[in-house]
Design an enzyme around this catalytic site. Structure first.
Site, mmCIF file in Angstrom:
data_model
loop_
_atom_site.group_PDB
_atom_site.id
_atom_site.type_symbol
_atom_site.label_atom_id
_atom_site.label_comp_id
_atom_site.label_asym_id
_atom_site.label_seq_id
_atom_site.Cartn_x
_atom_site.Cartn_y
_atom_site.Cartn_z
ATOM 1 N N ASP A 200 -19.694 -9.853 -51.613
ATOM 2 C CA ASP A 200 -19.538 -11.185 -52.216
ATOM 3 C C ASP A 200 -20.928 -11.736 -52.539
ATOM 4 O OD1 ASP A 200 -17.285 -13.788 -51.914
ATOM 5 O OD2 ASP A 200 -19.418 -14.149 -52.295
ATOM 6 N N ASP A 203 -21.886 -15.213 -51.013
ATOM 7 C CA ASP A 203 -22.100 -15.143 -49.560
ATOM 8 C C ASP A 203 -23.400 -14.417 -49.227
ATOM 9 O OD1 ASP A 203 -19.838 -16.548 -48.885
ATOM 10 O OD2 ASP A 203 -18.584 -14.762 -48.651
HETATM 11 C C1 PRP Z 1 -17.669 -14.742 -57.678
HETATM 12 C C2 PRP Z 1 -18.634 -14.384 -58.785
HETATM 13 C C3 PRP Z 1 -17.843 -14.718 -60.016
HETATM 14 C C4 PRP Z 1 -16.426 -14.369 -59.618
HETATM 15 C C5 PRP Z 1 -16.111 -13.043 -60.232
HETATM 16 O O1 PRP Z 1 -17.662 -16.097 -57.456
HETATM 17 O O2 PRP Z 1 -19.852 -15.037 -58.671
HETATM 18 O O3 PRP Z 1 -17.942 -16.072 -60.412
HETATM 19 O O4 PRP Z 1 -16.419 -14.269 -58.193
HETATM 20 O O5 PRP Z 1 -14.794 -12.721 -60.011
HETATM 21 P P1 PRP Z 1 -13.724 -12.634 -61.181
HETATM 22 O O6 PRP Z 1 -14.352 -11.869 -62.277
HETATM 23 O O7 PRP Z 1 -12.583 -11.904 -60.538
HETATM 24 O O8 PRP Z 1 -13.339 -14.019 -61.590
HETATM 25 P P2 PRP Z 1 -16.782 -16.806 -56.325
HETATM 26 O O9 PRP Z 1 -15.451 -17.209 -56.866
HETATM 27 O O10 PRP Z 1 -16.752 -15.929 -55.103
HETATM 28 O O11 PRP Z 1 -17.559 -18.150 -56.062
HETATM 29 P P3 PRP Z 1 -19.033 -18.399 -55.466
HETATM 30 O O12 PRP Z 1 -20.017 -17.972 -56.511
HETATM 31 O O13 PRP Z 1 -19.020 -19.881 -55.280
HETATM 32 O O14 PRP Z 1 -19.169 -17.637 -54.186
HETATM 33 N N1 URA Z 2 -17.007 -11.700 -56.603
HETATM 34 C C1 URA Z 2 -17.997 -11.168 -55.863
HETATM 35 O O1 URA Z 2 -18.905 -11.882 -55.415
HETATM 36 N N2 URA Z 2 -17.965 -9.850 -55.610
HETATM 37 C C2 URA Z 2 -17.010 -9.055 -56.068
HETATM 38 O O2 URA Z 2 -17.058 -7.845 -55.820
HETATM 39 C C3 URA Z 2 -15.987 -9.622 -56.857
HETATM 40 C C4 URA Z 2 -16.012 -10.946 -57.113
#
Ligand code: PRP
Ligand code: URA
Length: 209
Positions: A200, A203
């Protein structure tokens, strides 16, 4: 794939390997993301239009190259997009910035919007949307839908890792938006994470897990 550029520069690939390693600390991950983003920025802006302006060097008057058109807009998909944004602004400090607050619902994998703020006159500017991860592409598609609703017409999308499934969905939803990525990974797992990926991104950047 049409409209997709893989940035295979050796420095990008080297840094990406360290970022993927689960033993890499939060501090290193953040520093590497900032470093890699300057290299990605270099590639995504490679074919920007130039004009000339007349300047005087200490020795002569010349017509010298300068970027044409209005200032670029970097649009960061929060949170993780901010990791790419910082390095991009190091290279293009005069760029305008849009923030698009989206998080992915863990169960539905649908994006939930919580913030949007963008400069005016999006129609006249090149907008580079940044997010390290293109997984299902739901977040990127929603972000670009929103920018287009506000008038944006000239958009590029920059990420670090893309899943083939997400790329295909993205390209069929927004065929006019070129994608730049450092790697195309193997697949998504059942929870919508990119495999092998890097986990992630948000994170790992902020140490929230
Ligand atoms: C992550 C990443 C993208 C999304 C990608 O963000 O930074 O924005 O997931 O996934 P997708 O292509 O399936 O939509 P997240 O929703 O975890 O939020 P964050 O950046 O606040 O941790
Ligand atoms: N968002 C992330 O941060 N990692 C993944 O692998 C998919 C969605």
């Amino acid at each position: 794939m049409d409209g997709v550029t893989v940035i295979d520069h050796p420095l990008v690939q080297h840094k990406l390997t360290i970022m993927r390693d689960k033993e890499t600390s939060t501090a290193s991950f953040r520093r590497l993301l900032r470093e890699i983003s300057t290299l990605l920025c270099y590639e995504v802006t490679r074919n920007l239009d130039l004009t000339t302006k007349q300047i005087e060097t200490p020795l002569a008057t010349i017509d010298s190259p300068t970027l044409e058109g209005k200032k670029l807009v970097f649009a960061s998909i929060l949170r993780a997009g901010n990791g790419l944004l910082e390095g991009m602004l190091d290279l293009v400090p005069a760029a305008r910035v849009a923030h698009i607050g989206l998080y992915r619902d863990h169960d539905t994998l649908q994006p939930v919007e919580y913030y949007f703020k963008a400069p005016e006159n999006l129609a006249d500017r090149l907008i580079i949307v940044v997010d390290p991860m293109l997984a299902t592409a739901n977040s990127a598609i929603a972000a670009i839908d929103k920018l287009k609703e506000r008038g944006a017409r000239n958009i590029r999308f920059l990420c670090l890792l893309a899943a083939p499934e997400g790329l295909e969905r993205f390209c069929s939803s927004h065929p006019d938006v070129p994608v730049f990525t450092a790697a195309i990974d193997n697949q998504l797992n059942e929870k919508g994470y990119i495999v092998p990926g890097l986990g992630d991104a948000g994170d790992r950047m902020y140490g929230t897990k």
